[in-house]
Design a protein around this motif. Structure first.
Motif, PDB file in Angstrom:
ATOM      1  N   THR A  65     -23.174  -0.634 -74.509  1.00 39.73           N
ATOM      2  CA  THR A  65     -23.231  -0.839 -75.954  1.00 39.73           C
ATOM      3  C   THR A  65     -22.258  -1.960 -76.267  1.00 39.73           C
ATOM      4  N   VAL A  66     -22.748  -3.013 -76.914  1.00 39.79           N
ATOM      5  CA  VAL A  66     -21.942  -4.206 -77.172  1.00 39.79           C
ATOM      6  C   VAL A  66     -21.769  -4.372 -78.678  1.00 39.79           C
ATOM      7  N   THR A  67     -20.512  -4.564 -79.112  1.00 42.62           N
ATOM      8  CA  THR A  67     -20.208  -4.828 -80.518  1.00 42.62           C
ATOM      9  C   THR A  67     -19.537  -6.184 -80.618  1.00 42.62           C
ATOM     10  N   LEU A  68     -20.100  -7.066 -81.426  1.00 46.24           N
ATOM     11  CA  LEU A  68     -19.504  -8.386 -81.650  1.00 46.24           C
ATOM     12  C   LEU A  68     -18.455  -8.245 -82.746  1.00 46.24           C
ATOM     13  N   LEU A  69     -17.182  -8.399 -82.381  1.00 41.11           N
ATOM     14  CA  LEU A  69     -16.083  -8.212 -83.315  1.00 41.11           C
ATOM     15  C   LEU A  69     -15.702  -9.484 -84.050  1.00 41.11           C
ATOM     16  N   ARG A  70     -15.728 -10.618 -83.344  1.00 43.29           N
ATOM     17  CA  ARG A  70     -15.234 -11.857 -83.942  1.00 43.29           C
ATOM     18  C   ARG A  70     -15.817 -13.062 -83.217  1.00 43.29           C
ATOM     19  N   THR A  71     -16.024 -14.143 -83.960  1.00 42.23           N
ATOM     20  CA  THR A  71     -16.402 -15.419 -83.348  1.00 42.23           C
ATOM     21  C   THR A  71     -15.438 -16.493 -83.832  1.00 42.23           C
ATOM     22  N   GLN A  72     -15.105 -17.404 -82.943  1.00 44.10           N
ATOM     23  CA  GLN A  72     -14.349 -18.605 -83.275  1.00 44.10           C
ATOM     24  C   GLN A  72     -15.253 -19.767 -82.886  1.00 44.10           C
ATOM     25  N   ASP A  73     -15.795 -20.453 -83.876  1.00 49.41           N
ATOM     26  CA  ASP A  73     -16.784 -21.489 -83.626  1.00 49.41           C
ATOM     27  C   ASP A  73     -16.219 -22.854 -83.993  1.00 49.41           C
ATOM     28  N   SER A  74     -15.842 -23.627 -82.978  1.00 51.74           N
ATOM     29  CA  SER A  74     -15.340 -24.982 -83.210  1.00 51.74           C
ATOM     30  C   SER A  74     -16.328 -26.024 -82.695  1.00 51.74           C
ATOM     31  N   GLY A 102     -16.434 -29.016 -78.749  1.00 47.87           N
ATOM     32  CA  GLY A 102     -15.938 -27.746 -79.268  1.00 47.87           C
ATOM     33  C   GLY A 102     -16.435 -26.571 -78.456  1.00 47.87           C
ATOM     34  N   ASP A 103     -16.047 -25.370 -78.878  1.00 50.60           N
ATOM     35  CA  ASP A 103     -16.378 -24.142 -78.161  1.00 50.60           C
ATOM     36  C   ASP A 103     -16.777 -23.041 -79.121  1.00 50.60           C
ATOM     37  N   LEU A 104     -17.474 -22.061 -78.573  1.00 55.08           N
ATOM     38  CA  LEU A 104     -17.737 -20.818 -79.277  1.00 55.08           C
ATOM     39  C   LEU A 104     -17.102 -19.721 -78.439  1.00 55.08           C
ATOM     40  N   ILE A 105     -16.129 -19.025 -79.026  1.00 50.73           N
ATOM     41  CA  ILE A 105     -15.422 -17.954 -78.333  1.00 50.73           C
ATOM     42  C   ILE A 105     -15.651 -16.671 -79.112  1.00 50.73           C
ATOM     43  N   THR A 106     -15.962 -15.597 -78.399  1.00 44.11           N
ATOM     44  CA  THR A 106     -16.224 -14.320 -79.062  1.00 44.11           C
ATOM     45  C   THR A 106     -15.289 -13.240 -78.525  1.00 44.11           C
ATOM     46  N   SER A 107     -15.048 -12.249 -79.363  1.00 42.49           N
ATOM     47  CA  SER A 107     -14.375 -11.012 -78.950  1.00 42.49           C
ATOM     48  C   SER A 107     -15.421  -9.918 -79.059  1.00 42.49           C
ATOM     49  N   VAL A 108     -15.652  -9.209 -77.961  1.00 41.91           N
ATOM     50  CA  VAL A 108     -16.663  -8.159 -77.945  1.00 41.91           C
ATOM     51  C   VAL A 108     -16.066  -6.871 -77.379  1.00 41.91           C
ATOM     52  N   LEU A 109     -16.545  -5.757 -77.904  1.00 38.94           N
ATOM     53  CA  LEU A 109     -16.181  -4.442 -77.411  1.00 38.94           C
ATOM     54  C   LEU A 109     -17.369  -3.934 -76.618  1.00 38.94           C
ATOM     55  N   SER A 145     -17.878   6.340 -70.398  1.00 41.08           N
ATOM     56  CA  SER A 145     -16.573   6.631 -70.996  1.00 41.08           C
ATOM     57  C   SER A 145     -15.638   5.427 -70.928  1.00 41.08           C
ATOM     58  N   ARG A 146     -16.088   4.345 -70.350  1.00 41.87           N
ATOM     59  CA  ARG A 146     -15.269   3.136 -70.193  1.00 41.87           C
ATOM     60  C   ARG A 146     -15.462   2.197 -71.384  1.00 41.87           C
ATOM     61  N   VAL A 147     -14.350   1.758 -71.981  1.00 42.51           N
ATOM     62  CA  VAL A 147     -14.382   0.841 -73.113  1.00 42.51           C
ATOM     63  C   VAL A 147     -13.523  -0.372 -72.767  1.00 42.51           C
ATOM     64  N   ARG A 148     -14.084  -1.573 -72.962  1.00 42.90           N
ATOM     65  CA  ARG A 148     -13.357  -2.811 -72.661  1.00 42.90           C
ATOM     66  C   ARG A 148     -13.464  -3.777 -73.817  1.00 42.90           C
ATOM     67  N   LEU A 149     -12.396  -4.515 -74.038  1.00 45.38           N
ATOM     68  CA  LEU A 149     -12.382  -5.596 -75.010  1.00 45.38           C
ATOM     69  C   LEU A 149     -12.434  -6.894 -74.219  1.00 45.38           C
ATOM     70  N   LEU A 150     -13.484  -7.706 -74.442  1.00 49.18           N
ATOM     71  CA  LEU A 150     -13.674  -8.939 -73.686  1.00 49.18           C
ATOM     72  C   LEU A 150     -13.617 -10.143 -74.601  1.00 49.18           C
ATOM     73  N   ARG A 151     -13.149 -11.231 -74.047  1.00 46.43           N
ATOM     74  CA  ARG A 151     -13.165 -12.526 -74.737  1.00 46.43           C
ATOM     75  C   ARG A 151     -14.097 -13.427 -73.934  1.00 46.43           C
ATOM     76  N   LEU A 152     -15.221 -13.800 -74.527  1.00 45.01           N
ATOM     77  CA  LEU A 152     -16.230 -14.594 -73.836  1.00 45.01           C
ATOM     78  C   LEU A 152     -16.381 -15.945 -74.504  1.00 45.01           C
ATOM     79  N   LYS A 153     -16.642 -16.966 -73.679  1.00 39.02           N
ATOM     80  CA  LYS A 153     -16.764 -18.336 -74.154  1.00 39.02           C
ATOM     81  C   LYS A 153     -18.160 -18.856 -73.817  1.00 39.02           C
ATOM     82  N   LEU A 154     -18.820 -19.504 -74.772  1.00 40.19           N
ATOM     83  CA  LEU A 154     -20.182 -20.004 -74.566  1.00 40.19           C
ATOM     84  C   LEU A 154     -20.262 -21.044 -73.460  1.00 40.19           C
ATOM     85  N   SER A 155     -19.361 -21.973 -73.432  1.00 39.62           N
ATOM     86  CA  SER A 155     -19.454 -23.068 -72.470  1.00 39.62           C
ATOM     87  C   SER A 155     -18.998 -22.682 -71.069  1.00 39.62           C
TER      88      SER A 155
END
Length: 117
Positions: A41-50, A62-69, A74-84
């Motif tokens: 299950t993926v939740t998009l928390l935030r985008t930084q779009d430059s 520029g870049d598109l960087i996202t924070s996803v949960l 039972s495992r939960v992770r917070l990831l920071r993913l970059k488009l490029s």
């Protein structure tokens, strides 16, 4: 006119048939949305779009960087993913695309996540 032997024809067409069935699953999300991608299950928390808007001249792309949960069982992770970043796949999840931006517009970005290459 020459004809190909059946075995040569099968060898040529089999890889093409396999390509059509080897697609990764994708999920489109906007900030605040949640969806299923495989067993996660993926939740998009935030985008930084430059990224440079489509109708603008920019010094950098520029870049598109996202924070996803990501929840898997039972495992939960917070990831920071970059488009490029095509080399870094966090647990098989990566950004495969995003909607383009236009100069002067502040529309919500739709990010496409993929669980394959």
């Amino acid at each position: 006119m020459t004809t190909l032997p059946l075995t040569l024809l099968r060898r040529a067409l089999l890889p093409l048939a396999l390509l059509g069935s080897a697609h990764a699953a994708t999920l489109d999300l906007k900030v605040g949305q949640t969806g299923k991608l495989g067993d996660a299950t993926v939740t998009l928390l935030r985008t930084q779009d430059s990224r440079c808007p489509m109708n603008a001249r920019c010094i950098q792309a520029g870049d598109l960087i996202t924070s996803v949960l990501v929840r898997q069982g039972s495992r939960v992770r917070l990831l920071r993913l970059k488009l490029s970043d095509t080399t870094a796949h966090s647990a098989g999840l990566h950004i495969s695309g995003a909607t383009a931006t236009m100069a002067g517009q502040r529309l919500p970005v739709t990010v496409t996540f993929s669980d394959g290459d």
